[in-house]
Design a protein around this motif. Sequence first.
Motif, PDB file in Angstrom:
ATOM      1  N   VAL A 263     -12.377  35.451  -4.455  1.00  8.53           N
ATOM      2  CA  VAL A 263     -11.992  34.110  -4.022  1.00  8.53           C
ATOM      3  C   VAL A 263     -12.812  33.771  -2.783  1.00  8.53           C
ATOM      4  O   VAL A 263     -12.856  34.560  -1.831  1.00  8.53           O
ATOM      5  CB  VAL A 263     -10.475  34.046  -3.692  1.00  8.53           C
ATOM      6  CG1 VAL A 263     -10.087  32.641  -3.267  1.00  8.53           C
ATOM      7  CG2 VAL A 263      -9.652  34.503  -4.893  1.00  8.53           C
TER       8      VAL A 263
ATOM      9  N   VAL B 298     -14.245  32.442  -7.806  1.00  7.02           N
ATOM     10  CA  VAL B 298     -13.406  31.242  -7.878  1.00  7.02           C
ATOM     11  C   VAL B 298     -13.278  30.650  -6.477  1.00  7.02           C
ATOM     12  O   VAL B 298     -13.397  31.361  -5.485  1.00  7.02           O
ATOM     13  CB  VAL B 298     -12.001  31.536  -8.471  1.00  7.02           C
ATOM     14  CG1 VAL B 298     -12.108  32.122  -9.856  1.00  7.02           C
ATOM     15  CG2 VAL B 298     -11.199  32.445  -7.576  1.00  7.02           C
TER      16      VAL B 298
ATOM     17  N   GLU C  33     -11.044  28.778  -3.450  1.00  5.03           N
ATOM     18  CA  GLU C  33      -9.691  29.078  -2.989  1.00  5.03           C
ATOM     19  C   GLU C  33      -8.655  27.995  -3.275  1.00  5.03           C
ATOM     20  O   GLU C  33      -7.473  28.310  -3.388  1.00  5.03           O
ATOM     21  CB  GLU C  33      -9.700  29.412  -1.489  1.00  5.03           C
ATOM     22  CG  GLU C  33     -10.053  28.272  -0.578  1.00  5.03           C
ATOM     23  CD  GLU C  33     -10.094  28.696   0.888  1.00  5.03           C
ATOM     24  OE1 GLU C  33      -9.377  29.643   1.256  1.00  5.03           O
ATOM     25  OE2 GLU C  33     -10.837  28.068   1.655  1.00  5.03           O
TER      26      GLU C  33
ATOM     27  N   ARG D 135      -8.591  27.730  -7.659  1.00  7.86           N
ATOM     28  CA  ARG D 135      -8.803  29.027  -8.317  1.00  7.86           C
ATOM     29  C   ARG D 135      -9.507  28.888  -9.672  1.00  7.86           C
ATOM     30  O   ARG D 135      -9.204  29.604 -10.618  1.00  7.86           O
ATOM     31  CB  ARG D 135      -7.484  29.787  -8.486  1.00  7.86           C
ATOM     32  CG  ARG D 135      -6.723  30.020  -7.204  1.00  7.86           C
ATOM     33  CD  ARG D 135      -7.271  31.234  -6.510  1.00  7.86           C
ATOM     34  NE  ARG D 135      -6.690  31.413  -5.185  1.00  7.86           N
ATOM     35  CZ  ARG D 135      -6.241  32.560  -4.724  1.00  7.86           C
ATOM     36  NH1 ARG D 135      -6.286  33.630  -5.475  1.00  7.86           N
ATOM     37  NH2 ARG D 135      -5.780  32.632  -3.509  1.00  7.86           N
TER      38      ARG D 135
END
Length: 161
Positions: free
Chosen positions: A80, A116, A118, A121
């Motif tokens: 992330v 991804v 944050e 996602r």
Amino acid sequence: MARRYVLSKRERRRLLEELEQRYGSIGVGKNDVVEIFEERNKFKILIINNVPAFIFYEDKWIPHLKYLLRNPNIKAPIVVVDMGAVKPLLRGADLMAPGIREIIGVFGRGDVIVVVEEKYRKPFVTGIALVDSNDIVSGKIKKGKVVKNIHRIGDSFWNML
């Protein structure tokens, strides 16, 4: 010269077993059409029901982002990143350690990674780990490149099919 062909039953079974061993259930049914699109001596793309699903890169099958967005159950380590890392990654930059917010799963050097953002996602980059996840989590690595950007939204693989 590019060519596109349907896999034989034997090739299909072998390849799908290999992918499911690595990524878990990839959602391919008995009646789904599984094809390979290849550019001679450059790359291969596995196509499932006319959706690009995996890219063969350096002896590894890497999930295609169009397939990941449709099948979020594919198991791969997730990194992330903060919103500041999104634009450089979409331009093709490799992921640097300071942009990482969270790591989901464990990975080693050379493993396939899904990146991804944050807020929502959603996957937008797939790449290859340049370091172990434990080195990032423990704080041993705080700067430098940690994931090589292989495929991103808007690149040539995205626009190809």
